[in-house]
Scaffold this active site. Structure first.
Site, mmCIF file in Angstrom:
data_model
loop_
_atom_site.group_PDB
_atom_site.id
_atom_site.type_symbol
_atom_site.label_atom_id
_atom_site.label_comp_id
_atom_site.label_asym_id
_atom_site.label_seq_id
_atom_site.Cartn_x
_atom_site.Cartn_y
_atom_site.Cartn_z
ATOM 1 N N ARG A 121 -36.637 20.549 41.247
ATOM 2 C CA ARG A 121 -35.544 19.732 41.289
ATOM 3 C C ARG A 121 -34.777 19.935 41.360
ATOM 4 O O ARG A 121 -33.193 18.842 40.813
ATOM 5 C CB ARG A 121 -35.372 19.579 39.686
ATOM 6 C CG ARG A 121 -37.231 19.390 38.761
ATOM 7 C CD ARG A 121 -37.044 18.986 37.427
ATOM 8 N NE ARG A 121 -38.559 19.314 36.692
ATOM 9 C CZ ARG A 121 -39.328 20.189 36.631
ATOM 10 N NH1 ARG A 121 -38.622 21.901 37.329
ATOM 11 N NH2 ARG A 121 -40.024 19.887 36.828
ATOM 12 N N LYS A 177 -18.757 4.416 56.463
ATOM 13 C CA LYS A 177 -19.421 4.157 55.372
ATOM 14 C C LYS A 177 -18.735 4.798 53.895
ATOM 15 O O LYS A 177 -19.144 4.026 53.688
ATOM 16 C CB LYS A 177 -20.105 5.104 56.140
ATOM 17 C CG LYS A 177 -21.024 5.271 55.445
ATOM 18 C CD LYS A 177 -22.618 4.751 56.364
ATOM 19 C CE LYS A 177 -23.356 6.132 54.475
ATOM 20 N NZ LYS A 177 -24.630 5.885 55.116
ATOM 21 N N GLU A 185 -26.276 2.137 44.962
ATOM 22 C CA GLU A 185 -26.375 0.702 45.280
ATOM 23 C C GLU A 185 -26.773 -0.042 44.119
ATOM 24 O O GLU A 185 -27.891 -0.143 43.769
ATOM 25 C CB GLU A 185 -27.703 0.629 46.462
ATOM 26 C CG GLU A 185 -27.780 -0.030 46.959
ATOM 27 C CD GLU A 185 -28.254 -0.486 48.636
ATOM 28 O OE1 GLU A 185 -28.713 1.102 48.816
ATOM 29 O OE2 GLU A 185 -29.050 -1.465 48.994
ATOM 30 N N ARG A 242 -22.761 -1.451 48.231
ATOM 31 C CA ARG A 242 -23.709 -0.918 49.138
ATOM 32 C C ARG A 242 -24.533 -1.181 50.163
ATOM 33 O O ARG A 242 -24.333 -1.347 50.808
ATOM 34 C CB ARG A 242 -24.326 0.887 48.619
ATOM 35 C CG ARG A 242 -24.229 1.183 50.140
ATOM 36 C CD ARG A 242 -25.283 3.056 48.967
ATOM 37 N NE ARG A 242 -25.755 4.027 49.985
ATOM 38 C CZ ARG A 242 -25.576 4.906 49.792
ATOM 39 N NH1 ARG A 242 -24.858 5.860 48.596
ATOM 40 N NH2 ARG A 242 -25.793 6.566 51.038
ATOM 41 N N ASN A 293 -26.921 -3.145 55.259
ATOM 42 C CA ASN A 293 -27.442 -3.571 55.564
ATOM 43 C C ASN A 293 -27.394 -4.966 56.483
ATOM 44 O O ASN A 293 -28.476 -4.839 56.641
ATOM 45 C CB ASN A 293 -28.423 -4.226 54.427
ATOM 46 C CG ASN A 293 -28.759 -2.465 53.397
ATOM 47 O OD1 ASN A 293 -29.076 -1.552 54.046
ATOM 48 N ND2 ASN A 293 -28.712 -2.795 52.228
ATOM 49 N N HIS A 323 -29.940 -5.102 59.435
ATOM 50 C CA HIS A 323 -31.396 -3.564 58.342
ATOM 51 C C HIS A 323 -32.709 -4.422 58.099
ATOM 52 O O HIS A 323 -34.079 -4.069 57.870
ATOM 53 C CB HIS A 323 -31.412 -2.860 58.032
ATOM 54 C CG HIS A 323 -29.990 -1.750 58.302
ATOM 55 N ND1 HIS A 323 -29.052 -1.817 59.261
ATOM 56 C CD2 HIS A 323 -30.567 -0.375 58.383
ATOM 57 C CE1 HIS A 323 -27.983 -1.552 59.522
ATOM 58 N NE2 HIS A 323 -29.433 0.216 59.460
ATOM 59 N N HIS A 335 -35.871 -3.737 60.202
ATOM 60 C CA HIS A 335 -37.031 -3.646 59.695
ATOM 61 C C HIS A 335 -38.025 -3.760 60.431
ATOM 62 O O HIS A 335 -39.121 -3.335 60.170
ATOM 63 C CB HIS A 335 -36.628 -2.856 58.367
ATOM 64 C CG HIS A 335 -36.016 -1.715 58.340
ATOM 65 N ND1 HIS A 335 -35.388 -1.588 56.635
ATOM 66 C CD2 HIS A 335 -35.745 -0.796 58.631
ATOM 67 C CE1 HIS A 335 -34.589 -0.454 56.722
ATOM 68 N NE2 HIS A 335 -34.232 -0.007 57.711
ATOM 69 N N HIS A 351 -34.692 2.915 65.985
ATOM 70 C CA HIS A 351 -34.053 2.308 65.679
ATOM 71 C C HIS A 351 -33.083 1.670 65.231
ATOM 72 O O HIS A 351 -32.760 0.535 64.746
ATOM 73 C CB HIS A 351 -33.818 3.235 64.043
ATOM 74 C CG HIS A 351 -33.280 2.883 62.439
ATOM 75 N ND1 HIS A 351 -33.280 2.564 62.077
ATOM 76 C CD2 HIS A 351 -32.004 3.146 62.515
ATOM 77 C CE1 HIS A 351 -32.640 1.864 60.626
ATOM 78 N NE2 HIS A 351 -31.392 2.849 61.030
HETATM 79 N N1 LIG Z 1 -30.101 8.224 54.527
HETATM 80 C C1 LIG Z 1 -29.162 7.111 55.040
HETATM 81 O O1 LIG Z 1 -28.247 7.007 55.108
HETATM 82 C C2 LIG Z 1 -29.801 6.670 57.598
HETATM 83 C C3 LIG Z 1 -29.112 5.762 57.762
HETATM 84 C C4 LIG Z 1 -29.865 5.132 59.085
HETATM 85 C C5 LIG Z 1 -30.656 5.925 59.234
HETATM 86 N N2 LIG Z 1 -31.349 7.083 59.219
HETATM 87 C C6 LIG Z 1 -32.650 7.250 59.061
HETATM 88 O O2 LIG Z 1 -32.459 8.076 60.465
HETATM 89 C C7 LIG Z 1 -33.320 7.564 61.284
HETATM 90 C C8 LIG Z 1 -32.614 7.690 62.044
HETATM 91 O O3 LIG Z 1 -32.331 8.439 63.223
HETATM 92 P P1 LIG Z 1 -31.326 9.460 64.579
HETATM 93 O O4 LIG Z 1 -31.538 8.090 65.382
HETATM 94 O O5 LIG Z 1 -30.494 10.121 63.969
HETATM 95 O O6 LIG Z 1 -33.105 9.268 65.140
HETATM 96 P P2 LIG Z 1 -33.673 10.959 64.895
HETATM 97 O O7 LIG Z 1 -33.689 11.932 64.130
HETATM 98 O O8 LIG Z 1 -34.998 10.292 65.730
HETATM 99 O O9 LIG Z 1 -33.392 11.455 66.870
HETATM 100 C C9 LIG Z 1 -33.538 10.962 68.091
HETATM 101 C C10 LIG Z 1 -33.598 11.743 68.946
HETATM 102 O O10 LIG Z 1 -32.983 12.367 69.426
HETATM 103 C C11 LIG Z 1 -33.088 14.393 69.473
HETATM 104 N N3 LIG Z 1 -31.774 14.886 69.607
HETATM 105 C C12 LIG Z 1 -31.404 15.095 68.000
HETATM 106 N N4 LIG Z 1 -29.920 15.899 68.198
HETATM 107 C C13 LIG Z 1 -29.961 15.980 69.321
HETATM 108 C C14 LIG Z 1 -29.723 16.738 70.612
HETATM 109 N N5 LIG Z 1 -27.884 17.233 69.874
HETATM 110 N N6 LIG Z 1 -29.817 17.295 71.794
HETATM 111 C C15 LIG Z 1 -30.737 16.816 72.066
HETATM 112 N N7 LIG Z 1 -31.566 15.676 71.374
HETATM 113 C C16 LIG Z 1 -31.570 15.662 70.087
HETATM 114 C C17 LIG Z 1 -34.453 14.095 68.060
HETATM 115 O O11 LIG Z 1 -35.128 14.595 68.158
HETATM 116 C C18 LIG Z 1 -35.418 12.529 68.136
HETATM 117 O O12 LIG Z 1 -35.919 12.997 69.598
HETATM 118 C C19 LIG Z 1 -34.585 6.482 60.818
HETATM 119 O O13 LIG Z 1 -35.502 7.395 60.374
HETATM 120 C C20 LIG Z 1 -33.286 5.942 59.527
HETATM 121 O O14 LIG Z 1 -34.113 5.909 58.664
HETATM 122 C C21 LIG Z 1 -30.772 7.314 57.586
#
Ligand SMILES: NC(=O)c1ccc[n+]([C@@H]2O[C@H](COP(=O)([O-])OP(=O)(O)OC[C@H]3O[C@@H](n4cnc5c(N)ncnc54)[C@H](O)[C@@H]3O)[C@@H](O)[C@H]2O)c1
Length: 385
Positions: free
Chosen positions: A109, A225, A235, A244, A248, A251, A255, A282
Protein backbone atom coordinates in the site's frame (compact mmCIF):
# COMPACT_ATOMS: atom_id res chain seq x y z
CA UNK A 1 13.76 18.10 -8.11
CA UNK A 2 17.54 18.13 -8.37
CA UNK A 3 18.87 18.99 -11.83
CA UNK A 4 22.54 18.97 -12.83
CA UNK A 5 25.44 17.01 -14.24
CA UNK A 6 26.88 13.98 -12.43
CA UNK A 7 24.15 13.91 -9.75
CA UNK A 8 23.84 10.11 -9.72
CA UNK A 9 27.21 9.95 -7.96
CA UNK A 10 25.49 11.81 -5.14
CA UNK A 11 22.25 9.81 -5.17
CA UNK A 12 22.81 8.27 -1.72
CA UNK A 13 23.06 11.53 0.26
CA UNK A 14 20.25 13.14 -1.80
CA UNK A 15 17.98 10.12 -1.22
CA UNK A 16 18.79 9.86 2.48
CA UNK A 17 17.92 13.46 3.16
CA UNK A 18 14.66 13.24 1.18
CA UNK A 19 13.19 10.08 2.70
CA UNK A 20 10.50 10.28 5.37
CA UNK A 21 11.67 7.02 6.88
CA UNK A 22 15.34 6.03 6.71
CA UNK A 23 15.78 3.13 4.29
CA UNK A 24 17.94 0.07 4.86
CA UNK A 25 17.35 -1.36 1.41
CA UNK A 26 16.98 0.19 -2.03
CA UNK A 27 15.71 -1.62 -5.09
CA UNK A 28 16.75 -0.06 -8.38
CA UNK A 29 14.40 -0.79 -11.28
CA UNK A 30 16.77 0.03 -14.12
CA UNK A 31 16.11 0.63 -17.78
CA UNK A 32 18.13 -2.06 -19.58
CA UNK A 33 19.41 0.50 -22.11
CA UNK A 34 20.85 2.90 -19.55
CA UNK A 35 24.64 2.35 -19.54
CA UNK A 36 25.81 0.23 -16.62
CA UNK A 37 28.14 3.05 -15.48
CA UNK A 38 25.06 5.07 -14.43
CA UNK A 39 23.57 2.12 -12.54
CA UNK A 40 26.92 1.48 -10.80
CA UNK A 41 27.31 5.16 -9.89
CA UNK A 42 23.80 5.22 -8.39
CA UNK A 43 24.28 1.93 -6.50
CA UNK A 44 27.72 2.91 -5.14
CA UNK A 45 26.40 6.20 -3.87
CA UNK A 46 23.46 4.51 -2.10
CA UNK A 47 25.83 1.98 -0.51
CA UNK A 48 28.06 4.83 0.68
CA UNK A 49 25.25 6.00 2.99
CA UNK A 50 24.59 2.51 4.36
CA UNK A 51 21.72 1.48 2.07
CA UNK A 52 22.00 -2.02 0.59
CA UNK A 53 21.13 -2.26 -3.10
CA UNK A 54 19.54 -4.79 -5.41
CA UNK A 55 18.41 -4.16 -8.94
CA UNK A 56 16.61 -5.59 -11.94
CA UNK A 57 16.63 -4.56 -15.59
CA UNK A 58 13.52 -3.76 -17.59
CA UNK A 59 13.47 -3.60 -21.40
CA UNK A 60 10.90 -0.85 -21.82
CA UNK A 61 8.09 -1.00 -24.34
CA UNK A 62 4.39 -0.10 -24.19
CA UNK A 63 3.63 -3.86 -24.33
CA UNK A 64 5.89 -4.43 -21.32
CA UNK A 65 4.15 -1.53 -19.50
CA UNK A 66 1.15 -3.74 -18.69
CA UNK A 67 0.07 -5.91 -15.78
CA UNK A 68 2.44 -8.68 -16.91
CA UNK A 69 5.51 -6.39 -16.75
CA UNK A 70 4.30 -4.82 -13.53
CA UNK A 71 3.92 -8.21 -11.90
CA UNK A 72 7.50 -9.13 -12.82
CA UNK A 73 8.73 -6.01 -10.99
CA UNK A 74 6.48 -6.65 -7.97
CA UNK A 75 7.77 -10.23 -7.69
CA UNK A 76 11.37 -8.95 -7.67
CA UNK A 77 10.53 -6.34 -5.02
CA UNK A 78 8.81 -8.96 -2.87
CA UNK A 79 11.73 -11.40 -3.24
CA UNK A 80 14.08 -8.63 -2.12
CA UNK A 81 11.75 -8.09 0.91
CA UNK A 82 11.31 -4.42 0.17
CA UNK A 83 9.08 -3.03 2.90
CA UNK A 84 7.53 0.32 3.70
CA UNK A 85 10.74 1.69 5.21
CA UNK A 86 12.73 0.90 2.09
CA UNK A 87 12.94 2.74 -1.20
CA UNK A 88 12.31 1.91 -4.83
CA UNK A 89 14.54 3.79 -7.26
CA UNK A 90 13.27 4.20 -10.82
CA UNK A 91 16.29 4.65 -13.08
CA UNK A 92 15.03 4.99 -16.62
CA UNK A 93 12.72 6.71 -19.04
CA UNK A 94 9.01 7.35 -18.62
CA UNK A 95 8.08 3.69 -19.03
CA UNK A 96 10.34 2.51 -16.21
CA UNK A 97 9.34 5.54 -14.11
CA UNK A 98 5.61 4.82 -14.56
CA UNK A 99 5.99 1.08 -13.89
CA UNK A 100 8.38 1.29 -10.94
CA UNK A 101 6.38 4.20 -9.50
CA UNK A 102 3.14 2.22 -9.74
CA UNK A 103 4.77 -0.88 -8.29
CA UNK A 104 5.93 1.27 -5.34
CA UNK A 105 2.43 2.75 -5.00
CA UNK A 106 0.72 -0.61 -4.61
CA UNK A 107 3.38 -2.74 -2.89
CA UNK A 108 2.40 -2.89 0.78
CA UNK A 109 0.00 0.00 0.00
CA UNK A 110 2.84 2.39 -0.66
CA UNK A 111 6.62 2.24 -0.56
CA UNK A 112 8.77 5.36 -0.92
CA UNK A 113 9.99 6.02 -4.45
CA UNK A 114 12.76 8.13 -5.93
CA UNK A 115 12.62 8.98 -9.62
CA UNK A 116 15.91 9.16 -11.55
CA UNK A 117 14.77 10.00 -15.08
CA UNK A 118 17.15 9.11 -17.92
CA UNK A 119 15.34 10.46 -20.98
CA UNK A 120 14.59 14.09 -21.73
CA UNK A 121 10.88 13.28 -21.74
CA UNK A 122 10.99 11.72 -18.31
CA UNK A 123 13.11 14.60 -16.94
CA UNK A 124 10.79 17.35 -18.14
CA UNK A 125 7.51 15.53 -17.73
CA UNK A 126 6.97 11.94 -16.58
CA UNK A 127 9.08 11.99 -13.41
CA UNK A 128 7.44 15.14 -12.03
CA UNK A 129 3.91 15.22 -10.68
CA UNK A 130 3.33 11.78 -9.20
CA UNK A 131 1.37 10.05 -11.97
CA UNK A 132 2.26 6.37 -12.23
CA UNK A 133 0.61 3.48 -14.02
CA UNK A 134 0.41 0.91 -16.78
CA UNK A 135 -1.52 0.26 -19.98
CA UNK A 136 -4.46 -2.16 -20.03
CA UNK A 137 -4.78 -4.73 -22.79
CA UNK A 138 -8.50 -4.85 -23.59
CA UNK A 139 -8.05 -6.91 -26.75
CA UNK A 140 -9.96 -10.14 -27.12
CA UNK A 141 -8.13 -13.40 -27.80
CA UNK A 142 -4.80 -12.81 -29.56
CA UNK A 143 -5.70 -9.19 -30.47
CA UNK A 144 -3.72 -6.64 -28.46
CA UNK A 145 -5.62 -3.40 -27.77
CA UNK A 146 -3.64 -1.29 -25.33
CA UNK A 147 -5.51 1.40 -23.41
CA UNK A 148 -2.70 3.78 -22.51
CA UNK A 149 -2.19 4.56 -18.83
CA UNK A 150 -5.73 3.43 -17.99
CA UNK A 151 -4.62 1.86 -14.71
CA UNK A 152 -2.61 3.86 -12.23
CA UNK A 153 -2.22 5.82 -9.05
CA UNK A 154 -0.86 9.12 -7.87
CA UNK A 155 2.30 8.38 -5.94
CA UNK A 156 4.64 11.33 -5.47
CA UNK A 157 8.37 10.61 -5.52
CA UNK A 158 10.22 11.66 -2.38
CA UNK A 159 12.73 13.33 -4.69
CA UNK A 160 13.54 13.50 -8.41
CA UNK A 161 17.19 13.36 -9.45
CA UNK A 162 17.71 14.46 -13.07
CA UNK A 163 21.35 13.91 -14.03
CA UNK A 164 21.76 15.34 -17.55
CA UNK A 165 24.97 13.33 -17.94
CA UNK A 166 22.82 10.23 -18.58
CA UNK A 167 21.42 11.91 -21.70
CA UNK A 168 24.83 11.38 -23.37
CA UNK A 169 23.81 7.85 -24.33
CA UNK A 170 20.23 8.74 -25.23
CA UNK A 171 19.48 8.13 -28.94
CA UNK A 172 18.77 11.34 -30.88
CA UNK A 173 15.28 10.15 -31.66
CA UNK A 174 14.43 9.81 -27.96
CA UNK A 175 15.85 13.29 -27.29
CA UNK A 176 13.58 14.73 -29.98
CA UNK A 177 10.61 12.92 -28.42
CA UNK A 178 11.30 14.76 -25.17
CA UNK A 179 11.40 18.03 -27.06
CA UNK A 180 7.77 17.48 -28.09
CA UNK A 181 6.72 17.82 -24.42
CA UNK A 182 8.97 20.88 -24.04
CA UNK A 183 7.26 22.56 -27.01
CA UNK A 184 3.91 21.71 -25.40
CA UNK A 185 5.07 23.39 -22.18
CA UNK A 186 6.20 26.38 -24.23
CA UNK A 187 2.63 26.76 -25.52
CA UNK A 188 1.14 26.57 -22.03
CA UNK A 189 3.18 29.66 -21.02
CA UNK A 190 2.11 29.10 -17.43
CA UNK A 191 4.95 30.87 -15.68
CA UNK A 192 7.52 31.17 -18.45
CA UNK A 193 6.16 33.20 -21.36
CA UNK A 194 9.49 33.11 -23.21
CA UNK A 195 9.98 29.33 -23.06
CA UNK A 196 8.80 28.70 -26.63
CA UNK A 197 11.04 31.51 -27.95
CA UNK A 198 13.98 30.23 -25.87
CA UNK A 199 13.57 26.75 -27.36
CA UNK A 200 13.40 28.25 -30.87
CA UNK A 201 16.60 30.22 -30.30
CA UNK A 202 18.46 27.29 -28.71
CA UNK A 203 17.20 24.37 -30.77
CA UNK A 204 20.61 23.64 -32.33
CA UNK A 205 22.39 23.63 -28.96
CA UNK A 206 19.70 21.41 -27.46
CA UNK A 207 19.82 18.88 -30.29
CA UNK A 208 23.62 18.74 -30.00
CA UNK A 209 23.17 17.93 -26.28
CA UNK A 210 25.00 20.99 -25.01
CA UNK A 211 25.04 20.38 -21.22
CA UNK A 212 24.29 23.99 -20.26
CA UNK A 213 21.36 24.17 -22.66
CA UNK A 214 20.03 20.82 -21.43
CA UNK A 215 20.21 21.88 -17.76
CA UNK A 216 18.35 25.11 -18.52
CA UNK A 217 15.81 23.30 -20.70
CA UNK A 218 15.06 20.74 -17.97
CA UNK A 219 14.89 23.33 -15.19
CA UNK A 220 12.52 25.66 -17.10
CA UNK A 221 10.25 22.79 -18.14
CA UNK A 222 10.13 21.26 -14.68
CA UNK A 223 9.12 24.69 -13.36
CA UNK A 224 6.23 24.90 -15.85
CA UNK A 225 5.03 21.39 -15.04
CA UNK A 226 5.48 21.77 -11.29
CA UNK A 227 3.50 25.03 -11.24
CA UNK A 228 0.54 23.40 -13.00
CA UNK A 229 0.70 20.17 -11.00
CA UNK A 230 0.98 21.81 -7.61
CA UNK A 231 -2.23 23.76 -8.32
CA UNK A 232 -4.17 20.59 -9.14
CA UNK A 233 -2.25 17.61 -7.82
CA UNK A 234 -4.96 14.99 -8.37
CA UNK A 235 -6.40 16.42 -11.60
CA UNK A 236 -9.65 17.41 -9.91
CA UNK A 237 -10.03 20.95 -11.24
CA UNK A 238 -13.60 21.42 -12.51
CA UNK A 239 -14.34 21.54 -16.24
CA UNK A 240 -13.31 24.88 -17.65
CA UNK A 241 -10.87 25.62 -14.84
CA UNK A 242 -8.00 23.84 -16.58
CA UNK A 243 -5.56 22.78 -13.91
CA UNK A 244 -3.56 19.68 -14.61
CA UNK A 245 -5.73 18.75 -17.60
CA UNK A 246 -3.99 21.56 -19.53
CA UNK A 247 -0.93 19.32 -19.72
CA UNK A 248 -2.94 17.09 -22.05
CA UNK A 249 -2.45 19.52 -24.94
CA UNK A 250 -1.79 17.35 -28.01
CA UNK A 251 -2.36 14.13 -26.07
CA UNK A 252 -5.94 13.23 -27.00
CA UNK A 253 -5.05 13.35 -30.71
CA UNK A 254 -1.66 11.79 -29.84
CA UNK A 255 -2.94 8.82 -27.85
CA UNK A 256 -5.40 7.92 -30.63
CA UNK A 257 -2.48 7.76 -33.09
CA UNK A 258 0.15 6.23 -30.80
CA UNK A 259 -1.83 3.10 -30.04
CA UNK A 260 -2.75 2.37 -33.66
CA UNK A 261 -1.34 -1.01 -34.61
CA UNK A 262 1.04 -1.06 -37.57
CA UNK A 263 1.44 2.70 -38.06
CA UNK A 264 4.94 3.46 -39.37
CA UNK A 265 7.09 6.56 -39.52
CA UNK A 266 9.28 7.08 -42.60
CA UNK A 267 12.97 6.29 -42.18
CA UNK A 268 14.10 9.91 -42.61
CA UNK A 269 12.45 10.78 -39.28
CA UNK A 270 13.24 7.61 -37.41
CA UNK A 271 17.00 7.78 -37.87
CA UNK A 272 18.74 5.48 -35.48
CA UNK A 273 16.43 2.65 -36.40
CA UNK A 274 18.01 -0.36 -38.01
CA UNK A 275 15.62 -1.04 -40.85
CA UNK A 276 14.03 2.08 -42.27
CA UNK A 277 10.47 2.65 -41.11
CA UNK A 278 9.64 2.09 -37.43
CA UNK A 279 6.57 2.38 -35.27
CA UNK A 280 5.69 5.71 -33.78
CA UNK A 281 6.94 6.83 -30.34
CA UNK A 282 4.95 8.67 -27.66
CA UNK A 283 6.74 12.01 -28.20
CA UNK A 284 6.24 11.77 -31.96
CA UNK A 285 2.53 11.16 -31.44
CA UNK A 286 2.42 14.17 -29.08
CA UNK A 287 4.15 16.30 -31.74
CA UNK A 288 1.53 15.29 -34.32
CA UNK A 289 -1.20 15.79 -31.73
CA UNK A 290 0.05 19.30 -30.94
CA UNK A 291 -0.03 20.23 -34.63
CA UNK A 292 -3.54 18.75 -34.96
CA UNK A 293 -4.65 20.75 -31.90
CA UNK A 294 -3.23 23.98 -33.37
CA UNK A 295 -5.04 23.37 -36.68
CA UNK A 296 -8.25 22.46 -34.84
CA UNK A 297 -7.98 25.70 -32.88
CA UNK A 298 -7.24 27.64 -36.09
CA UNK A 299 -10.40 26.18 -37.66
CA UNK A 300 -12.33 27.50 -34.66
CA UNK A 301 -10.80 30.96 -35.15
CA UNK A 302 -8.99 30.75 -31.81
CA UNK A 303 -5.41 30.38 -33.05
CA UNK A 304 -3.78 32.72 -35.59
CA UNK A 305 -2.16 31.40 -38.75
CA UNK A 306 1.12 32.75 -37.37
CA UNK A 307 0.96 30.74 -34.12
CA UNK A 308 -0.27 27.62 -35.94
CA UNK A 309 2.62 27.77 -38.42
CA UNK A 310 5.13 28.64 -35.68
CA UNK A 311 4.19 25.45 -33.82
CA UNK A 312 4.57 23.33 -36.96
CA UNK A 313 7.86 24.93 -37.88
CA UNK A 314 9.42 24.46 -34.42
CA UNK A 315 8.29 20.82 -34.38
CA UNK A 316 9.91 20.38 -37.81
CA UNK A 317 13.19 22.00 -36.70
CA UNK A 318 13.23 19.73 -33.64
CA UNK A 319 13.35 16.83 -36.14
CA UNK A 320 9.89 15.58 -35.18
CA UNK A 321 7.22 14.42 -37.65
CA UNK A 322 4.66 16.99 -38.84
CA UNK A 323 2.50 14.50 -40.78
CA UNK A 324 2.16 10.75 -41.16
CA UNK A 325 0.95 8.33 -43.82
CA UNK A 326 -1.50 5.51 -43.25
CA UNK A 327 -3.88 7.09 -40.73
CA UNK A 328 -7.34 5.48 -40.72
CA UNK A 329 -10.54 7.42 -41.44
CA UNK A 330 -11.62 10.43 -39.35
CA UNK A 331 -14.45 8.31 -37.92
CA UNK A 332 -12.03 5.68 -36.64
CA UNK A 333 -9.66 8.26 -35.17
CA UNK A 334 -12.42 10.26 -33.48
CA UNK A 335 -13.81 7.06 -32.03
CA UNK A 336 -10.34 6.28 -30.64
CA UNK A 337 -10.03 9.81 -29.29
CA UNK A 338 -13.34 9.39 -27.47
CA UNK A 339 -11.82 6.45 -25.55
CA UNK A 340 -9.19 8.79 -24.17
CA UNK A 341 -9.39 9.42 -20.44
CA UNK A 342 -9.80 13.18 -21.06
CA UNK A 343 -13.36 12.50 -22.19
CA UNK A 344 -15.88 13.75 -19.64
CA UNK A 345 -19.59 13.07 -19.89
CA UNK A 346 -19.23 11.47 -23.32
CA UNK A 347 -18.10 14.64 -25.13
CA UNK A 348 -14.72 15.05 -26.74
CA UNK A 349 -12.83 17.52 -24.63
CA UNK A 350 -9.68 18.98 -26.13
CA UNK A 351 -6.98 21.32 -24.90
CA UNK A 352 -6.26 23.77 -27.71
CA UNK A 353 -3.59 26.46 -28.12
CA UNK A 354 -4.97 29.98 -28.57
CA UNK A 355 -3.44 33.40 -29.14
CA UNK A 356 -3.09 35.41 -26.00
CA UNK A 357 -0.94 38.14 -27.37
CA UNK A 358 0.53 39.00 -30.72
CA UNK A 359 3.96 39.68 -29.23
CA UNK A 360 6.68 37.15 -29.90
CA UNK A 361 7.51 36.81 -26.21
CA UNK A 362 4.06 35.54 -25.30
CA UNK A 363 3.01 33.25 -28.11
CA UNK A 364 -0.01 31.53 -26.75
CA UNK A 365 -2.13 30.04 -24.06
CA UNK A 366 -4.66 27.21 -24.08
CA UNK A 367 -8.39 26.68 -23.70
CA UNK A 368 -10.48 23.64 -22.92
CA UNK A 369 -12.89 23.11 -25.76
CA UNK A 370 -15.63 20.72 -26.92
CA UNK A 371 -15.03 21.43 -30.60
CA UNK A 372 -17.47 20.57 -33.38
CA UNK A 373 -16.51 17.56 -35.49
CA UNK A 374 -15.50 19.78 -38.46
CA UNK A 375 -12.76 21.43 -36.39
CA UNK A 376 -11.48 18.05 -35.19
CA UNK A 377 -11.31 16.79 -38.78
CA UNK A 378 -9.45 19.97 -39.81
CA UNK A 379 -6.86 19.05 -37.17
CA UNK A 380 -6.62 15.50 -38.45
CA UNK A 381 -6.34 16.63 -42.09
CA UNK A 382 -3.25 18.69 -41.18
CA UNK A 383 -1.28 15.64 -40.06
CA UNK A 384 -2.23 13.30 -42.91
CA UNK A 385 0.59 12.64 -45.38
N1 LIG B 1 3.72 9.80 -15.52
C1 LIG B 1 3.60 10.84 -16.30
O1 LIG B 1 3.24 11.93 -15.87
C2 LIG B 1 3.99 10.70 -17.75
C3 LIG B 1 4.13 11.84 -18.54
C4 LIG B 1 4.53 11.69 -19.86
C5 LIG B 1 4.77 10.42 -20.38
N2 LIG B 1 4.61 9.33 -19.59
C6 LIG B 1 4.88 7.99 -20.12
O2 LIG B 1 6.27 7.91 -20.41
C7 LIG B 1 6.47 6.95 -21.44
C8 LIG B 1 7.43 7.50 -22.44
O3 LIG B 1 8.64 7.81 -21.78
P1 LIG B 1 10.03 7.96 -22.58
O4 LIG B 1 9.84 8.82 -23.74
O5 LIG B 1 11.05 8.31 -21.58
O6 LIG B 1 10.22 6.52 -23.21
P2 LIG B 1 10.95 5.19 -22.72
O7 LIG B 1 10.86 5.02 -21.28
O8 LIG B 1 10.42 4.11 -23.61
O9 LIG B 1 12.47 5.46 -23.14
C9 LIG B 1 12.79 5.65 -24.51
C10 LIG B 1 13.92 4.73 -24.95
O10 LIG B 1 15.16 5.22 -24.45
C11 LIG B 1 15.86 4.19 -23.75
N3 LIG B 1 16.65 4.88 -22.75
C12 LIG B 1 16.21 5.48 -21.60
N4 LIG B 1 17.20 6.18 -21.05
C13 LIG B 1 18.30 6.00 -21.81
C14 LIG B 1 19.63 6.49 -21.75
N5 LIG B 1 20.02 7.35 -20.82
N6 LIG B 1 20.49 6.09 -22.71
C15 LIG B 1 20.09 5.26 -23.72
N7 LIG B 1 18.85 4.81 -23.84
C16 LIG B 1 17.95 5.18 -22.90
C17 LIG B 1 14.79 3.26 -23.26
O11 LIG B 1 15.27 1.97 -23.03
C18 LIG B 1 13.80 3.30 -24.44
O12 LIG B 1 14.25 2.44 -25.46
C19 LIG B 1 5.10 6.63 -22.01
O13 LIG B 1 4.71 5.36 -21.57
C20 LIG B 1 4.20 7.69 -21.41
O14 LIG B 1 2.88 7.23 -21.23
C21 LIG B 1 4.24 9.44 -18.29
Amino acid sequence: VHIGEGLLTNLGPITSSALKRQARKAYIVADARVPSASLIAAADSLKSVGISVRSCAVKPSEQEKTFAGLERILVELARARIDRDDVVIALGGGIVGDMAGFAAAILRRGVQVVQCPTTLLSMVDASVGGKTGVNLNTGEGPTVELKKNLIGAFHQPRVVVADVHVLTSLPDRALRCGLAECIKHGLLTANDPDLLGWIERNITLIISKDRGALCELVARNVAVKAAIVSDDELEEAPDGAGGRALLNLGHTFGHAIETLPGLLLSSSLSSGSVSGATSIEHGEAVALGTIAAAHCSHALGRCSTELRDRVTSLIRSAGLPTAIAGLPSDEVLIERMSHDKKVRGGTLRLILPVDRSTTASSPGAVVISNPPIQAVTAGLAAIRL
